[in-house]
Write a protein that holds these residues in place. Structure first.
Motif, short mmCIF file in Angstrom:
data_model
loop_
_atom_site.label_atom_id
_atom_site.label_comp_id
_atom_site.label_asym_id
_atom_site.label_seq_id
_atom_site.Cartn_x
_atom_site.Cartn_y
_atom_site.Cartn_z
N TYR A 68 75.41 -26.23 -2.95
CA TYR A 68 74.60 -25.49 -2.83
C TYR A 68 74.03 -23.95 -3.42
CZ TYR A 68 76.55 -27.89 1.57
OH TYR A 68 77.34 -28.42 2.80
N THR A 69 75.24 -23.73 -4.13
CA THR A 69 74.98 -22.70 -4.84
C THR A 69 73.94 -22.89 -6.01
OG1 THR A 69 77.41 -22.07 -4.28
CG2 THR A 69 76.47 -21.19 -6.12
N ASP A 104 74.57 -31.76 -12.78
CA ASP A 104 75.55 -32.25 -13.00
C ASP A 104 75.84 -33.25 -13.83
OD1 ASP A 104 76.71 -31.50 -9.29
OD2 ASP A 104 77.51 -33.33 -10.74
N LYS A 105 77.15 -33.28 -13.91
CA LYS A 105 77.62 -33.98 -14.64
C LYS A 105 78.31 -35.65 -13.78
CE LYS A 105 82.69 -32.82 -14.06
NZ LYS A 105 83.51 -32.50 -15.00
N ALA A 132 81.88 -30.29 -3.31
CA ALA A 132 82.82 -30.22 -2.24
C ALA A 132 81.37 -29.54 -1.20
CB ALA A 132 83.56 -28.82 -1.98
N SER A 133 79.98 -29.73 -1.34
CA SER A 133 79.19 -29.55 -0.62
C SER A 133 78.57 -30.77 0.44
CB SER A 133 77.67 -29.50 -1.47
OG SER A 133 77.92 -27.66 -2.08
N ASN A 168 82.73 -30.67 2.74
CA ASN A 168 83.42 -30.07 3.83
C ASN A 168 83.63 -31.07 4.98
OD1 ASN A 168 80.72 -29.23 4.67
ND2 ASN A 168 80.28 -28.63 2.76
N ALA A 169 83.92 -30.18 5.59
CA ALA A 169 84.06 -30.03 7.54
C ALA A 169 82.51 -29.50 8.01
CB ALA A 169 85.41 -29.12 7.81
N PHE A 222 81.89 -26.33 8.90
CA PHE A 222 82.31 -25.29 10.10
C PHE A 222 81.41 -23.84 9.30
CE2 PHE A 222 86.46 -25.75 11.63
CZ PHE A 222 86.08 -27.96 11.88
N ASP A 246 76.41 -34.05 -18.56
CA ASP A 246 77.42 -33.49 -18.11
C ASP A 246 76.97 -31.80 -19.07
OD1 ASP A 246 79.91 -31.49 -18.60
OD2 ASP A 246 81.32 -33.72 -19.45
N VAL A 247 77.43 -30.91 -18.98
CA VAL A 247 76.97 -29.75 -19.55
C VAL A 247 78.01 -29.12 -20.48
CG1 VAL A 247 76.45 -27.01 -19.99
CG2 VAL A 247 75.06 -29.02 -18.19
N ALA A 261 85.49 -21.08 2.27
CA ALA A 261 83.97 -21.20 3.08
C ALA A 261 82.67 -21.07 2.58
CB ALA A 261 84.31 -19.35 3.46
N GLY A 262 83.10 -22.52 1.62
CA GLY A 262 81.22 -22.35 0.24
C GLY A 262 79.96 -22.45 1.73
N VAL A 263 80.15 -22.89 2.67
CA VAL A 263 78.67 -23.26 2.96
C VAL A 263 77.83 -22.46 3.44
CG1 VAL A 263 78.11 -24.52 4.62
CG2 VAL A 263 80.05 -25.27 4.40
C1 LIG Z 1 87.57 -31.05 2.43
C2 LIG Z 1 86.74 -29.71 2.75
C3 LIG Z 1 86.12 -29.07 3.44
C4 LIG Z 1 85.15 -27.60 2.95
N1 LIG Z 1 84.75 -27.25 4.09
C5 LIG Z 1 84.24 -26.34 4.50
C6 LIG Z 1 83.97 -26.36 6.13
O1 LIG Z 1 84.06 -26.60 6.80
N2 LIG Z 1 83.08 -23.82 5.60
C7 LIG Z 1 82.92 -23.99 4.46
O2 LIG Z 1 82.24 -22.94 4.03
N3 LIG Z 1 83.24 -24.58 3.71
C8 LIG Z 1 84.35 -25.52 3.42
N4 LIG Z 1 83.90 -26.00 2.34
C9 LIG Z 1 84.27 -25.43 0.51
C10 LIG Z 1 83.07 -25.68 0.87
O3 LIG Z 1 82.46 -26.78 0.76
C11 LIG Z 1 82.27 -25.41 -0.97
O4 LIG Z 1 82.79 -23.91 -0.79
C12 LIG Z 1 80.87 -25.34 -1.39
O5 LIG Z 1 80.96 -26.89 -1.27
C13 LIG Z 1 81.10 -24.85 -2.22
O6 LIG Z 1 80.00 -25.04 -3.55
P1 LIG Z 1 79.38 -24.90 -4.56
O7 LIG Z 1 77.33 -25.47 -4.83
O8 LIG Z 1 79.72 -24.10 -5.48
O9 LIG Z 1 79.74 -25.88 -5.46
P2 LIG Z 1 79.61 -28.06 -5.63
O10 LIG Z 1 79.15 -28.64 -3.92
O11 LIG Z 1 81.93 -28.06 -5.41
O12 LIG Z 1 79.34 -28.05 -6.87
C14 LIG Z 1 79.77 -27.87 -7.92
C15 LIG Z 1 79.01 -29.46 -8.89
O13 LIG Z 1 79.57 -29.02 -10.00
C16 LIG Z 1 79.27 -30.37 -10.43
N5 LIG Z 1 80.14 -29.69 -12.30
C17 LIG Z 1 81.50 -29.39 -12.61
N6 LIG Z 1 80.99 -29.34 -14.44
C18 LIG Z 1 80.15 -29.63 -14.96
C19 LIG Z 1 79.42 -29.47 -15.77
N7 LIG Z 1 80.20 -29.34 -17.44
N8 LIG Z 1 78.42 -29.73 -16.02
C20 LIG Z 1 77.19 -30.18 -14.49
N9 LIG Z 1 77.98 -30.06 -13.85
C21 LIG Z 1 79.26 -29.43 -13.09
C22 LIG Z 1 80.39 -30.87 -10.06
O14 LIG Z 1 79.77 -32.14 -10.66
C23 LIG Z 1 79.98 -30.06 -8.56
O15 LIG Z 1 78.78 -30.85 -8.44
C24 LIG Z 1 85.54 -27.20 2.25
C25 LIG Z 1 85.68 -27.93 0.60
C26 LIG Z 1 86.06 -29.33 0.59
C27 LIG Z 1 87.16 -29.70 -0.17
#
Ligand SMILES: Cc1cc2nc3c(=O)[nH]c(=O)nc-3n(C[C@H](O)[C@H](O)[C@H](O)COP(=O)(O)OP(=O)(O)OC[C@H]3O[C@@H](n4cnc5c(N)ncnc54)[C@H](O)[C@@H]3O)c2cc1C
Length: 439
Positions: free
Chosen positions: A42-43, A62-63, A70-71, A74-75, A77, A212-213, A374-376
């Motif tokens: 999501y970020t 994305d690697k 996690a995106s 997750n659950a 919420f 992979d970066v 809480a990353g959603v």
């Molecule tokens: C089981 C579970 C339940 C959850 N429930 C909730 C919820 O209900 N509500 C809520 O708000 N949050 C929840 N969360 C948290 C939420 O899912 C995350 O905080 C959020 O998705 C993070 O998003 P992001 O885009 O920052 O990272 P992510 O979606 O985790 O993406 C990070 C990406 O970076 C990539 N990456 C890493 N290193 C490299 C590299 N060197 N080169 C290229 N790519 C790389 C990875 O492959 C990954 O795909 C939950 C998490 C989990 C695991």
């Protein structure tokens, strides 16, 4: 029950049934981009979409396959969630700071729902309400104090539900009542991510999956950064690290500041609709009041119940995870004692040493991470804010920007202390339950 798994059991997120991961080869690397984004959750995607619509050339790397993080695990919420209760933050850091943080949490929540609606992303986003189930009488009192503080200062609604009325919300006698927050929401995280990705691609973002970066270095010819990937080298004027719980050691400054930990989830087999309706009659999301939470929700698109907990327990074997989670399910919802699990999965989250999410810039590189479960809403919000900053807009300001993103001496990204931290959380929960102390 001898085997808690269905015959078609999958060791994969339930959400991938509706939103399977797909490849995105991206083609050949261009010599340069305006912005390189590391991480396709999501970020990263929310930032990329905003930047591309403003005319910037954006590459997302994305690697793994896009959405592997996690995106899509997750659950789903959607809340205004922070590990620091509003009243505690106010007592520790003052009313002005606590108000500004909680106002931005509200904005993250509201703006994510508004974005989904404006974009027409069909991901079952609803204001279903949330039940927080109190794990002791003292937790119930603490919850009331916390929610009353938020109602008084921020106007946020809630209703307490004493133990005798808990069955109006949940078919459980495990808890000492709870509180309902009627306006919080939920969504299908896989469909939300897929909708975001489709829109980013349509806006002209190039997504390099399985790329992979491995290094980001300042300088070379001209301004900006040299970005080294498994598909070759490119350059970018701006770089965003959006890797949260998957942050690699090749980004040492960031890896030193986030604490990766594993979240665990499961889906039941489809339940008879009346059995599901009896468990959660108002179809709300449910968390308990512990620091180490158990959580439950109805699936938005089937008659299954989804749940999770036992965070950072260290298990990797799916059968062992299923056995542990099934025990949690039976304890909270005994009517489901004989129900089997069709999916079990894990995902990586990121904690931080001050238990706050962080957004900002270090050595010229942007970052948004440390969402503490809480990353959603927060990932979506920080992605937008970082894009606005890169575009030079004052709208990019947020109360979460701080100069300090703490680490501790000798920490390099290997959280050997997690089992101790989880035991400390359990001790704090038990102490509150016994004595009614503040957290
Ligand atoms: C089981 C579970 C339940 C959850 N429930 C909730 C919820 O209900 N509500 C809520 O708000 N949050 C929840 N969360 C948290 C939420 O899912 C995350 O905080 C959020 O998705 C993070 O998003 P992001 O885009 O920052 O990272 P992510 O979606 O985790 O993406 C990070 C990406 O970076 C990539 N990456 C890493 N290193 C490299 C590299 N060197 N080169 C290229 N790519 C790389 C990875 O492959 C990954 O795909 C939950 C998490 C989990 C695991």
């Amino acid at each position: 029950m001898t085997d808690p798994l269905t015959s078609d059991f999958k060791h994969a997120p339930y959400w991938w049934d509706a939103a399977p991961l797909t490849g995105s080869p991206g083609g050949a690397l261009a010599p340069s981009y305006d912005v390189a984004v590391i991480g396709s959750g999501y970020t990263g995607l929310r930032a990329a979409l905003t930047l591309a619509r403003a005319g910037r050339g954006v590459a997302v790397f994305d690697k793994e396959k896009p959405g592997f993080g996690a995106s899509r695990r997750n659950a789903g919420f959607l809340g205004r969630t922070l590990k620091h209760a509003y009243v505690d933050l106010k007592a520790a850091k003052g009313a002005a700071y606590a108000l500004s943080i909680y106002r931005d949490l509200s904005m993250a929540y509201e703006s994510t729902l508004a974005f989904i609606e404006a974009e027409g992303i069909d991901c079952h986003a609803v204001r279903c309400g949330r039940l927080i189930a109190a794990t002791s009488a003292a937790h119930y009192a603490g919850l009331e104090r916390e929610l009353e503080g938020m109602r008084t200062d921020l106007g946020l609604p809630y209703a307490m539900l004493p133990r005798a009325r808990l069955r109006e919300e949940m078919a459980s006698d495990l808890y000492d009542g709870g509180a309902v927050i009627p306006d919080l929401g939920s969504l299908h995280p896989g469909l939300y991510h897929r909708g975001l990705m489709t829109r980013a691609l349509e806006a002209g973002v190039t997504i390099f999956g399985e790329c992979d970066v491995t290094a980001v270095e300042r300088g070379g010819q001209g301004d900006g950064f040299r970005v080294t990937t498994s598909a070759g080298r490119t350059r970018a004027r701006d770089v965003l690290v959006a890797t949260n719980g998957y942050t690699p050691k090749s980004l040492p400054w960031h890896a030193r500041r986030v604490i990766p930990f594993t979240g665990y989830m499961a889906a039941t087999e489809p339940l008879p609709p009346d059995l599901l309706a009896k468990q959660l009659p108002h179809r709300r999301t449910v968390i308990d009041s512990n620091l180490d939470i158990d959580f439950f929700r109805p699936a938005p698109d089937s008659s299954r119940l989804l749940f999770g907990g036992a965070t950072a327990n260290g298990l990797e074997d799916p059968a062992a995870i299923a056995a542990l989670l099934h025990g949690r399910l039976r304890r909270a919802l005994p009517d489901l004692a004989d129900v089997r699990l069709s999916h079990v999965w894990t995902g990586q989250c990121a904690g931080t040493f001050d238990m706050m999410p962080h957004v900002g810039r270090h050595d010229g590189v942007w970052y948004g991470m440390g969402y503490n479960f809480a990353g959603v809403p927060m990932g979506s919000f920080f992605g937008l804010k970082i894009a606005q900053k890169i575009l030079g807009s004052p709208d990019g300001a947020t109360a979460f920007e701080t100069a300090a993103f703490p680490t501790v001496p000798l920490y390099r990204g290997d959280p050997w202390f997690l089992p101790l931290a989880m035991r400390w959380f359990a001790w704090k929960d038990a102490r509150l339950a016994r004595r009614g102390d503040r957290r």
